[in-house]
Design an enzyme around this catalytic site. Structure first.
Site, PDB file in Angstrom:
ATOM      1  N   GLU A  47       0.843  -1.193   0.000  1.00  0.00           N
ATOM      2  CA  GLU A  47       0.000   0.000   0.000  1.00  0.00           C
ATOM      3  C   GLU A  47       0.882   1.248   0.000  1.00  0.00           C
ATOM      4  O   GLU A  47       1.829   1.358   0.771  1.00  0.00           O
ATOM      5  CB  GLU A  47      -0.883  -0.026   1.248  1.00  0.00           C
ATOM      6  N   LYS A 130      -9.272   2.440  -2.515  1.00  0.00           N
ATOM      7  CA  LYS A 130      -9.583   1.717  -1.276  1.00  0.00           C
ATOM      8  C   LYS A 130     -11.016   1.992  -0.821  1.00  0.00           C
ATOM      9  O   LYS A 130     -11.455   3.137  -0.756  1.00  0.00           O
ATOM     10  CB  LYS A 130      -8.579   2.146  -0.204  1.00  0.00           C
ATOM     11  N   CYS A 166      -5.453  -3.111   1.980  1.00  0.00           N
ATOM     12  CA  CYS A 166      -5.345  -3.149   3.440  1.00  0.00           C
ATOM     13  C   CYS A 166      -6.675  -3.314   4.175  1.00  0.00           C
ATOM     14  O   CYS A 166      -7.179  -4.427   4.276  1.00  0.00           O
ATOM     15  CB  CYS A 166      -4.593  -1.917   3.934  1.00  0.00           C
ATOM     16  N   SER A 193       0.409  -2.594   6.840  1.00  0.00           N
ATOM     17  CA  SER A 193      -0.210  -3.042   8.092  1.00  0.00           C
ATOM     18  C   SER A 193       0.820  -2.984   9.214  1.00  0.00           C
ATOM     19  O   SER A 193       1.754  -3.787   9.244  1.00  0.00           O
ATOM     20  CB  SER A 193      -0.732  -4.475   7.918  1.00  0.00           C
ATOM     21  N   SER A 339      24.020   3.988  32.027  1.00  0.00           N
ATOM     22  CA  SER A 339      24.127   4.065  33.485  1.00  0.00           C
ATOM     23  C   SER A 339      24.581   2.775  34.131  1.00  0.00           C
ATOM     24  O   SER A 339      25.028   2.769  35.275  1.00  0.00           O
ATOM     25  CB  SER A 339      22.764   4.446  34.069  1.00  0.00           C
ATOM     26  N   ASP A 343      17.550  -0.482  31.525  1.00  0.00           N
ATOM     27  CA  ASP A 343      16.968   0.213  30.379  1.00  0.00           C
ATOM     28  C   ASP A 343      18.037   0.680  29.395  1.00  0.00           C
ATOM     29  O   ASP A 343      17.945   0.422  28.183  1.00  0.00           O
ATOM     30  CB  ASP A 343      16.132   1.411  30.844  1.00  0.00           C
ATOM     31  N   ASN A 414      16.480  15.773  40.277  1.00  0.00           N
ATOM     32  CA  ASN A 414      16.207  16.026  38.863  1.00  0.00           C
ATOM     33  C   ASN A 414      17.307  16.828  38.176  1.00  0.00           C
ATOM     34  O   ASN A 414      17.436  16.798  36.950  1.00  0.00           O
ATOM     35  CB  ASN A 414      14.876  16.768  38.703  1.00  0.00           C
ATOM     36  N   LYS A 559       3.886  15.489  30.470  1.00  0.00           N
ATOM     37  CA  LYS A 559       5.245  15.016  30.202  1.00  0.00           C
ATOM     38  C   LYS A 559       5.290  14.214  28.904  1.00  0.00           C
ATOM     39  O   LYS A 559       6.182  14.390  28.061  1.00  0.00           O
ATOM     40  CB  LYS A 559       5.746  14.135  31.344  1.00  0.00           C
TER      41      LYS A 559
END
Length: 590
Positions: A47, A130, A166, A193, A339, A343, A414, A559
């Site tokens: 597509e 479509k 699709c 998709s 660190s 993560d 912070n 945030k």
């Protein structure tokens, strides 16, 4: 016995780029040449192959739509000039039969179209618009396009082939029901998709249902690659009327799937160009080649690709999304803070797989609260993966800042990630790196991140990955390395030690958040499942804990609006999927 024709079909899983019409057309030429060399009579692309997907508000620019339409006609000529005119080429693009619908005065029946072109012998033999336009989740197609109401049936090698796009396959009725009434032998469905977890299983079931509905073999072709938040996984399929999967392409790889289909020869061509179909659609017939083809001496059998495991599927989705975001936006290298925690360790391993370890720059930025084992774990990971690594302690910067302005408590905590973000952005400006933000979905959900600190970055590779899945992926990647005879990239200590932001003495995530084994299911229920308080409590979660977590999630909306994009892997990601007001006084109550 009914007469049959053997049609050799090729499904091209390609990786187009939005707006790169010439580059995307070059893909069509290159992959068509491969299909022709393999003896394919018909090759289908995804597509919006020529424009890339999704094009979003580019649809509102007349210049873009005009260029898309012109590029299809030029491509037809280029295919013929390259000696590929006899191969039937099917490709998606953007068309229009009127201006974009920009206000209430616009004609509701005319405008931009999500289109498909059937190209043969230097011209566009047929065009299909479509019919079903999705307007849920990440899709906004009713905003951009006008629905088509004509099913294109093209006779190729004596077989009547219907073409759809699709969402047409995701809805019962419509084009597939019309295709049954038209008596077609094959329905080709071209797709962009997007990937999400376990979607491959749903797709296979879906294609089987549509094959039964149409009473015809169905060929489903999907693009691959990353586009901003979306990742496309290929997984192209051919399914017969009995629901048997005849062929299946790999996930996340560009691939040409070539397979011979023995299909019923159609009757005499219709006398009129347009037949009356069911009320919602008409059927338009075009003859490309009427003569049927015998079975070749040696059949082309594409085979069925082995499906990936759940964690492997997620891994390759994240790698694909990161790789293409870097490549398609003109970057060569990435940088992030390493660190020693889970993560950033996962982001490091992903980055090395996506762009190569030589293009990955990791910076350790310890403060007085950073543990010795975390510093060691960061250095160990860099050695294991071969990425570029440097340590830049932030203690003197912190002291200089605190000498100017006195901060304590959360403000002091912070300050550390904000100094780190400043360093990373400076390195980005100096060397042209793309900054990666290493936050996970659980943190983004609960606001357990520092705005303009650890959220700094141009791309967030694990933004849609829950914390427990982060651990699972780290374990899987290490196991995969062992299976390959390689060094596991992630130090075991990064996986087994208690998670901590290390912004104060002896800090652990559980000081501020419930254990992730309890927290993640609540987040998933509220964010992905749209469960309210009552639904979460009914699912067995502690009412007081539910109230606490929902308050965290709701408060953090401002945030999330300011964070970098990241690849979607879940049913509902933060970004295109989930759109809530920032200013919002609705509270889930008992």
């Amino acid at each position: 016995m009914a007469a049959t024709s053997t049609l050799r079909i090729a499904l091209a899983q390609t990786d187009p780029t939005v707006g790169d019409l010439d580059g995307n057309a070059a893909q069509v030429l290159a992959w068509t040449a491969r299909a022709a060399e393999a003896g394919a009579h018909l090759v289908a692309f995804g597509e919006m192959q020529l424009t890339g997907y999704p094009v979003e508000d580019l649809v509102f620019r007349e210049s873009f739509v005009k260029a898309s339409r012109a590029r299809v006609d030029a491509l037809a000529t280029e295919l013929a000039d390259a000696g590929l005119g006899e191969t039937v080429v099917v490709t998606g693009y953007v068309d229009a039969d009127g201006p974009a619908r920009l206000d209430s005065d616009s004609d509701p029946d005319r405008g931009p179209r999500d289109a498909l072109a059937v190209i043969h012998r230097g011209r566009v033999a047929a065009r299909y618009f479509k019919h079903h336009l999705p307007n849920y989740g990440v899709f906004d197609e009713d905003r951009y396009f006008v629905s088509g109401d004509v099913l294109q049936v093209v006779r190729i090698a004596g077989v009547d082939v219907a073409f759809t796009i699709c969402e047409d396959i995701w809805q019962a009725g419509g084009p597939f029901a019309v295709a049954r009434g038209a008596g077609v032998g094959l329905v080709v469905n071209i797709n962009a998709s997007p990937y999400e977890r376990n979607k491959d299983d749903r797709r296979a079931s879906l294609v089987k249902r549509r094959a039964a509905e149409a009473g015809a073999t169905v060929a489903f072709v999907n693009i691959v690659g990353g586009q901003d938040e979306l990742v496309f996984d290929g997984d192209s399929l051919i399914v017969d009327t009995a629901g048997t999967v005849l062929a299946r392409g790999p996930q996340f790889d560009e691939h040409l799937l070539v397979h011979d289909l023995t299909l019923p020869v159609a009757g005499e061509p219709p006398q009129a160009d347009v037949d009356a179909g069911p009320p919602e659609m008409t059927v338009e017939h075009t003859v490309v080649t009427a003569a049927s083809l015998p079975e070749p001496a040696e059949l082309a059998v594409a085979g069925v690709a082995e499906p990936l495991s759940d964690l492997a599927e997620i891994w390759y989705a994240l790698v694909t999304g990161l790789r293409d975001y870097v490549r398609k936006n003109g970057f060569r290298t990435v940088v992030f803070g390493l660190s020693g925690g889970i993560d950033s360790a996962l982001v490091a391993a992903l980055s090395a797989d996506a762009v190569g370890p030589e293009n990955v720059y990791a910076v350790s930025m310890p403060s007085r609260f950073s543990s010795e084992h975390s510093r060691d774990d960061a250095a160990d990971l860099a050695k294991r993966t071969g990425i570029n690594y440097v340590a830049e302690p932030i203690e003197t910067v912190m002291d200089a800042f605190l000498a100017q302005i006195g901060l304590s408590g959360l403000a002091l905590e912070n300050l550390q990630p904000r100094i780190r973000g400043l360093i990373l952005m400076g390195l980005s400006n100096q060397h042209g790196h793309l900054v990666l933000a290493p936050g996970n979905k659980t943190e983004y959900a609960t606001g357990y991140s520092t705005l303009y600190g650890d959220t700094v970055g141009g791309y967030a590779p694990i933004k849609d990955v829950m914390k427990l899945t982060v651990f699972a992926l780290a374990g899987w990647r290490n196991e995969e390395a062992v299976r390959r005879g390689e060094t596991p990239p992630i130090p075991e200590n990064s996986i087994v030690k208690p998670p901590s932001a290390e912004l104060r003495e002896d800090q652990q995530d559980t000081d501020s958040l419930p254990p992730y084994e309890i927290l993640d299911p609540i987040v998933e229920g509220y964010v992905d499942g749209d469960l309210g308080r009552a639904g979460l409590v009914a699912a067995g979660h502690d009412p007081e804990l539910v109230d606490r977590v929902l308050k965290l999630i709701d408060r953090a909306e401002y945030k999330r609006r300011q964070t970098a994009p990241g690849p979607k892997i879940s049913v509902k990601n933060f970004g295109r999927d989930r759109r809530l007001p920032i200013t919002n006084r609705w509270v889930e109550k008992a």
